[in-house]
Design a protein around this motif. Structure first.
Motif, PDB file in Angstrom:
ATOM      1  N   PRO A  29       0.827  -1.198   0.000  1.00  0.00           N
ATOM      2  CA  PRO A  29       0.000   0.000   0.000  1.00  0.00           C
ATOM      3  C   PRO A  29       0.866   1.253   0.000  1.00  0.00           C
ATOM      4  N   ALA A  30       0.321   2.307  -0.539  1.00  0.00           N
ATOM      5  CA  ALA A  30       1.053   3.570  -0.563  1.00  0.00           C
ATOM      6  C   ALA A  30       1.365   3.995   0.866  1.00  0.00           C
ATOM      7  N   MET A  31       2.566   4.470   1.077  1.00  0.00           N
ATOM      8  CA  MET A  31       2.966   4.872   2.410  1.00  0.00           C
ATOM      9  C   MET A  31       2.307   6.201   2.763  1.00  0.00           C
ATOM     10  N   LEU A  71     -10.089  -0.653   9.950  1.00  0.00           N
ATOM     11  CA  LEU A  71      -9.576   0.119   8.822  1.00  0.00           C
ATOM     12  C   LEU A  71      -8.229   0.789   9.126  1.00  0.00           C
ATOM     13  N   TYR A  72      -7.851   0.826  10.394  1.00  0.00           N
ATOM     14  CA  TYR A  72      -6.542   1.339  10.818  1.00  0.00           C
ATOM     15  C   TYR A  72      -5.543   0.248  10.483  1.00  0.00           C
ATOM     16  N   THR A  73      -4.745   0.444   9.474  1.00  0.00           N
ATOM     17  CA  THR A  73      -3.993  -0.652   8.868  1.00  0.00           C
ATOM     18  C   THR A  73      -2.665  -0.994   9.536  1.00  0.00           C
ATOM     19  N   GLY A  81      -1.349   6.665  12.505  1.00  0.00           N
ATOM     20  CA  GLY A  81      -1.144   5.534  11.620  1.00  0.00           C
ATOM     21  C   GLY A  81      -1.986   5.625  10.369  1.00  0.00           C
ATOM     22  N   PRO A  82      -1.746   4.733   9.425  1.00  0.00           N
ATOM     23  CA  PRO A  82      -2.476   4.744   8.160  1.00  0.00           C
ATOM     24  C   PRO A  82      -3.883   4.173   8.314  1.00  0.00           C
ATOM     25  N   PHE A  86      -8.565   6.770   4.322  1.00  0.00           N
ATOM     26  CA  PHE A  86      -7.854   7.997   3.963  1.00  0.00           C
ATOM     27  C   PHE A  86      -6.463   7.647   3.431  1.00  0.00           C
ATOM     28  N   PRO A  87      -6.375   7.093   2.217  1.00  0.00           N
ATOM     29  CA  PRO A  87      -5.076   6.669   1.686  1.00  0.00           C
ATOM     30  C   PRO A  87      -4.084   7.829   1.591  1.00  0.00           C
TER      31      PRO A  87
END
Length: 104
Positions: A29-31, A71-73, A81-82, A86-87
């Motif tokens: 996934p995109a950072m 959804l908090y990856t 955190g990601p 919200f990518p």
């Protein structure tokens, strides 16, 4: 016909050798790098807040935070955190939005 088959096999082998090292990059996934602002249009649409205890959203239940949302990856990210919603953005672990889903 034998030379043609040999050339196709060589091409496939070379293509495979090139693709294998690149595979993790395609699936990673995109950072996330930037903290999500509460003023971001998507954040506002989902009633995102940095501190869950400050929300008055009718769907919010005490104890729900980004940290315990599915959804908090990166569950190891303790402060920011990601989030899959919200990518490219970081959300506060203590935050909340209306897309909250319990972590399984």
């Amino acid at each position: 016909m034998g030379d043609r088959d040999t050339n196709l096999t060589r091409r496939r082998l070379l293509a495979g050798l090139v693709a294998v090292p690149a595979a993790p990059l395609m699936f990673m996934p995109a950072m996330a790098s930037e903290r999500l602002s509460e003023d971001d249009p998507q954040a506002r649409a989902l009633s995102y807040v940095h501190d869950a205890s400050t929300t008055d959203h009718p769907d919010y239940r005490e104890g729900q935070t980004c940290l315990n949302c599915q959804l908090y990856t990166d569950a190891d990210a303790a402060e920011w955190g990601p989030c899959a919603v919200f990518p490219g953005k970081l959300v506060a672990a203590a935050g909340w939005c209306s897309a909250w889903v319990p972590r399984a």
